[in-house]
Design a protein around this motif. Structure first.
Motif, PDB file in Angstrom:
ATOM      1  N   ARG A   1       0.842  -1.195   0.000  1.00  0.00           N
ATOM      2  CA  ARG A   1       0.000   0.000   0.000  1.00  0.00           C
ATOM      3  C   ARG A   1       0.880   1.250   0.000  1.00  0.00           C
ATOM      4  N   LYS A   2       0.298   2.354  -0.469  1.00  0.00           N
ATOM      5  CA  LYS A   2       1.027   3.613  -0.504  1.00  0.00           C
ATOM      6  C   LYS A   2       1.140   4.204   0.906  1.00  0.00           C
ATOM      7  N   PRO A   3       2.213   4.940   1.170  1.00  0.00           N
ATOM      8  CA  PRO A   3       2.319   5.599   2.483  1.00  0.00           C
ATOM      9  C   PRO A   3       1.310   6.727   2.601  1.00  0.00           C
ATOM     10  N   THR A   4       0.846   6.939   3.822  1.00  0.00           N
ATOM     11  CA  THR A   4      -0.064   8.052   4.103  1.00  0.00           C
ATOM     12  C   THR A   4       0.639   9.174   4.852  1.00  0.00           C
ATOM     13  N   GLY A   5       1.806   8.882   5.437  1.00  0.00           N
ATOM     14  CA  GLY A   5       2.538   9.855   6.234  1.00  0.00           C
ATOM     15  C   GLY A   5       3.940  10.067   5.702  1.00  0.00           C
ATOM     16  N   TYR A   6       4.512  11.207   6.074  1.00  0.00           N
ATOM     17  CA  TYR A   6       5.830  11.603   5.569  1.00  0.00           C
ATOM     18  C   TYR A   6       6.593  12.297   6.686  1.00  0.00           C
ATOM     19  N   ARG A   7       7.892  12.026   6.733  1.00  0.00           N
ATOM     20  CA  ARG A   7       8.801  12.805   7.585  1.00  0.00           C
ATOM     21  C   ARG A   7      10.014  13.173   6.752  1.00  0.00           C
ATOM     22  N   SER A   8      10.303  14.453   6.674  1.00  0.00           N
ATOM     23  CA  SER A   8      11.444  14.924   5.902  1.00  0.00           C
ATOM     24  C   SER A   8      12.739  14.374   6.486  1.00  0.00           C
ATOM     25  N   PRO A   9      13.668  13.908   5.638  1.00  0.00           N
ATOM     26  CA  PRO A   9      14.944  13.413   6.145  1.00  0.00           C
ATOM     27  C   PRO A   9      15.723  14.455   6.942  1.00  0.00           C
TER      28      PRO A   9
END
Length: 282
Positions: free
Chosen positions: A118-126
């Motif tokens: 499944r596709k990610p729903t959340g993100y955290r910038s490196p």
């Protein structure tokens, strides 16, 4: 609803942070620290979470998924929620073009789909930064929440876009988007105080560990007593927190939090969706 929520999160950078963030392409000793995170630290942390049946959100760069597929698969199979952390652990603001940033982001999406289905729903910038294009890119790939900003400490909110910072005028905050922000803090991150590097950037490490863990106890306790429905987000790295002597400190912190009435440990995706439901975008 719980009086307080705890989100334990891991930035599973492995070797990628040493390659792109520290430009250590020819330094195998640094690489080995990332290998430790994949081969030693991550399994220890998974065992700890299994022991207490506590969920965790894992932000995994595509480079880590491609380089260490077995342990990344184990994270997913053992209940860890895998979310977006770039492909190359490159700070968004340092890409030379929007096209380069978009290609990095999209490659990481493909890795997560291959791993989880499944596709990610959340993100955290490196790097906990954004370029002028990041928000648009995140919206285009269907990101519903992110965790890179610090306009709050314990309260989710919507990410603002369209800000302006003119050198000869006042700061313009912009307008809220429909992407939920789950705020982070350098004060609740194990990397800056506990990771020694002998060259820039971030020459830190060897801070007395009692003081770092005490800071986390104090912040959690203050939030519990003073913030309605507060969300405590702790950012950790397997190559840092997976060290033997820190595992027992993290375990003690989990035990302390668990002793408080009406405290729940949740995946960040769950928190974001519950908050969105209670606070629908305008």
């Amino acid at each position: 609803m719980a009086k307080a929520t705890v989100c334990l999160s891991y930035d599973f950078d492995a070797v990628s942070t040493w390659l792109w963030s520290y430009d250590s392409w020819d330094e195998p000793t640094r690489h080995s620290r990332g290998v430790f995170g994949a081969e030693v630290g991550a399994p220890r942390l998974l065992d700890l979470h299994d022991k207490y049946d506590v969920p965790a959100t894992w932000f995994i760069p595509g480079h880590t998924i491609e380089s260490f597929p077995e342990i990344c698969g184990e994270v997913w199979d053992r209940g860890g929620d895998v979310q977006h952390h770039g492909w190359s652990h490159t700070g968004p603001a340092t890409f030379e073009s929007e096209e380069d940033e978009r290609a990095d982001v999209e490659r990481a999406v493909d890795n997560i789909v291959d791993l989880t289905g499944r596709k990610p729903t959340g993100y955290r910038s490196p790097a906990w930064d954004f370029s002028a294009h990041t928000l648009d890119i995140l919206a285009d790939i269907g990101i519903r929440w992110e965790s890179s900003k610090m306009a709050s400490d314990f309260t989710p909110h919507y990410v603002y876009g369209g800000w302006e910072a003119p050198p000869d005028g006042p700061y313009v905050r912009g307008e809220p988007t429909d992407i939920v922000e789950l705020p982070v803090s350098w004060q609740r991150d194990d990397w800056p105080p506990l990771t020694f590097t002998w060259a820039r950037p971030h020459r830190m490490g060897y801070v007395p560990e009692d003081s770092i863990f005490q800071r986390w106890y104090d912040q959690f306790d203050w939030m519990y007593e003073n913030v309605d429905d507060g969300v405590f987000i702790l950012t950790m790295h397997p190559q840092v927190m997976g060290q033997a002597h820190r595992i027992m400190r993290l375990e003690a912190l989990v035990q302390h939090m668990s002793t408080k009435p009406d405290v729940e440990f949740k995946l960040m995706d769950t928190v974001a969706e519950e908050w969105r439901e209670a606070n629908p975008p305008a």
